[in-house]
Design a protein around this motif. Structure first.
Motif: not given
Length: 292
Positions: A171, A168, A211-212, A207-209, A35, A163-165, A68
């Protein structure tokens, strides 16, 4: 020189790659961990390696600017090793020195055993051996890999949190806390440095998500015990005394089970690449890849 290249690794998959250094210098491919974007290799370290090499770094699928799409195009972890070869092919590289960190070190072992003709050398950092051979301690006792010390429980706790948004900056706070644990505590921790590193990764990604996909990918088919014992690729194993993800004896085990491997310790190093270790790590890699 910056390349965005379309690769036929799987339907609908595109990988981002970049190279730095003289185009006629010996190629050196950097493979990051799970990731992690290719920008996880710090610019300063890349520049040191580029004094002698054409250094190539890239984003795994489901990281950075690469596609992605795991839910639409699921794949086994072994496919990520195929991606590394596809990057070399797309850039016209027949053989390269390869440096892999964490999951990248496992992918490098797959390349060493399955495609040794494509590697000039291998360097393994912060990773475990794809071998079930026990580790032989100096006193003669033997420990199976499954009984090695595990990941720092604080890291496991952080990884297990859903994880919750929260935006930024929140994060970035989470990622800096993660880097603090990964660094291992033997060297001073520069929170501003790692915040700037991950801010650049987020801007690069768009983006700031987190990954998994790599954690969900099929991990079967990775074991290479016999092949590593017959290894012909010159191999350097980096030992990091503060390593919290693959603590000792992982590095020493790698050096035992990979035929011809040699070990170099980077004092104070953990599972991160802070500025303090850039010069000694680059020096170890460049010494391994040969004279200028």
């Amino acid at each position: 020189m910056d390349h965005l290249i379309d690769l036929d690794t799987a339907p609908g998959i595109r990988l981002w790659a970049e190279d730095q250094g003289a185009s006629d210098a010996p190629p050196l491919l950097l493979i990051m961990g799970a990731q992690a974007s290719g920008l996880g290799w710090p610019d300063e370290l890349v520049s040191l390696l580029a004094t002698r090499h054409r250094v190539i770094r890239y984003d795994h699928r489901d990281t950075g600017r690469s596609t992605w799409a795991y839910d639409d195009h699921p794949y086994p972890l072994t496919a990520l090793a195929d991606d590394a070869l596809a990057v070399l092919d797309a850039l016209g590289v027949t053989r390269a020195h390869v440096v892999g960190m964490s999951l990248g070190g496992m992918l490098t072992q797959l390349l060493m055993t399955d495609h040794p003709d494509r590697l000039l050398s291998a360097t393994l950092i912060g990773t475990g051996a794809l071998s079930d051979t026990p580790y032989c301690h100096p006193d003669g006792t033997r420990t199976p890999p499954g009984d090695f010390p595990g990941i720092d429980p604080r890291i496991m706790e952080l990884w297990s949190e859903p994880w919750t948004d929260q935006g930024r900056e929140a994060e970035l706070d989470r990622r800096v806390a993660h880097w603090r644990l990964l660094s291992g505590g033997q060297l001073p921790f520069d929170a501003d440095y790692f915040r700037a590193l991950d801010r650049k990764v987020i801007e690069h990604t768009g983006h700031h998500r987190p990954g998994d996909a790599h954690g969900r990918a099929d991990q079967s088919g990775m074991l290479r015990t016999e092949q590593l014992a017959r290894n012909t690729v010159p191999t350097l194993v980096i030992s990091a005394p503060a390593e919290p993800v693959y603590p000792l004896p992982h590095a020493h085990h790698l050096a035992q089970v990979i035929h011809g491997a040699h070990l170099v310790e980077i004092p104070g190093m953990g599972h991160a690449l802070p500025p303090e270790i850039h010069k000694p790590l680059a020096a170890a890699i460049l010494d391994h890849t040969g004279p200028s």
